[in-house]
Design a protein around this motif. Sequence first.
Motif, PDB file in Angstrom:
ATOM      1  N   HIS A  32       0.873  -1.173   0.000  1.00  0.00           N
ATOM      2  CA  HIS A  32       0.000   0.000   0.000  1.00  0.00           C
ATOM      3  C   HIS A  32       0.908   1.220   0.000  1.00  0.00           C
ATOM      4  CE1 HIS A  32      -3.101   2.681   2.254  1.00  0.00           C
ATOM      5  NE2 HIS A  32      -3.074   2.948   0.961  1.00  0.00           N
ATOM      6  N   HIS A  34       1.025   5.317  -0.163  1.00  0.00           N
ATOM      7  CA  HIS A  34       0.177   6.481   0.107  1.00  0.00           C
ATOM      8  C   HIS A  34       1.073   7.720   0.160  1.00  0.00           C
ATOM      9  CE1 HIS A  34      -3.366   8.512   1.919  1.00  0.00           C
ATOM     10  NE2 HIS A  34      -2.426   9.263   2.475  1.00  0.00           N
ATOM     11  N   GLU A  36       1.113  12.042   0.348  1.00  0.00           N
ATOM     12  CA  GLU A  36       0.303  13.223   0.660  1.00  0.00           C
ATOM     13  C   GLU A  36       1.195  14.437   0.861  1.00  0.00           C
ATOM     14  OE1 GLU A  36      -0.666  13.151   5.328  1.00  0.00           O
ATOM     15  OE2 GLU A  36      -1.419  11.383   4.262  1.00  0.00           O
ATOM     16  N   PRO A  54      -4.776  12.470  -0.313  1.00  0.00           N
ATOM     17  CA  PRO A  54      -3.806  11.589  -0.962  1.00  0.00           C
ATOM     18  C   PRO A  54      -3.457  12.039  -2.377  1.00  0.00           C
ATOM     19  CG  PRO A  54      -5.955  10.525  -0.854  1.00  0.00           C
ATOM     20  CD  PRO A  54      -6.063  11.812  -0.097  1.00  0.00           C
ATOM     21  N   ASP A  57      -2.824   6.802  -3.744  1.00  0.00           N
ATOM     22  CA  ASP A  57      -3.285   5.793  -2.798  1.00  0.00           C
ATOM     23  C   ASP A  57      -3.433   4.514  -3.616  1.00  0.00           C
ATOM     24  OD1 ASP A  57      -4.075   4.636  -0.429  1.00  0.00           O
ATOM     25  OD2 ASP A  57      -6.175   5.224  -0.660  1.00  0.00           O
ATOM     26  N   ARG A  59      -2.707   0.259  -4.167  1.00  0.00           N
ATOM     27  CA  ARG A  59      -2.524  -1.057  -3.553  1.00  0.00           C
ATOM     28  C   ARG A  59      -2.177  -2.067  -4.640  1.00  0.00           C
ATOM     29  NH1 ARG A  59      -4.694  -1.063   1.733  1.00  0.00           N
ATOM     30  NH2 ARG A  59      -5.795   0.876   2.140  1.00  0.00           N
ATOM     31  N   SER A  79      -6.479   6.662  -5.363  1.00  0.00           N
ATOM     32  CA  SER A  79      -6.343   8.094  -5.616  1.00  0.00           C
ATOM     33  C   SER A  79      -5.088   8.288  -6.446  1.00  0.00           C
ATOM     34  CB  SER A  79      -6.223   8.864  -4.297  1.00  0.00           C
ATOM     35  OG  SER A  79      -6.118  10.243  -4.555  1.00  0.00           O
TER      36      SER A  79
END
Length: 184
Positions: A32, A34, A36, A54, A57, A59, A79
């Motif tokens: 995962h 992520h 930001e 985000p 994002d 996976r 995202s």
Amino acid sequence: MDVPVTRRPMHLRRIEMRAWARDDGLWDVEAHLHDEKPFAYVDPGRGVQQPGDPVHDIRVRLTVDDDRVIRDVAVEMGSMPFGTCHEVKESLRPLVGERVGPGWRHVLKKLPRQATCAHVREVLVPLATVVNQGMSLGRDPAGRIAIEPDAGRATPPSFVDDCHSWRADGPAVARFYPQFSRRR
């Protein structure tokens, strides 16, 4: 770690990877990613983004069997900055049937760079290590000894000479795999 000067945060990337033993005898290994920003900014594809929204994002899941052969793959783009990013959901399909292990980086070269997302590709390299770590103690790991000396092994484990502590002339190899030791 010491910080020699005042500084301000500009970006945060979190990458979390996990391995699961499945009830059907297979293994799932997931990443995962992520990203930001700690401030508001204007994203050309999504408009105004607030602090903590985000940037990415993503996976990625590899499903492997006990021989580390990939049986299924999945990509989820939760995202991302461009609508076209969703187009890579099936981009890892060529990995089905490939083996995670020695030569993994060479296997990944079969994926054309423009056919998948750079961030999907980048988590595939460390996912191989998570496959090994996740499967290393088997399906019933509670109370097992992580590494036991094995002087009868005929071939060196893949991690020998792959890092400082597991170098062939070091104390760990001399202790656990003396037949592959080059210690003086």
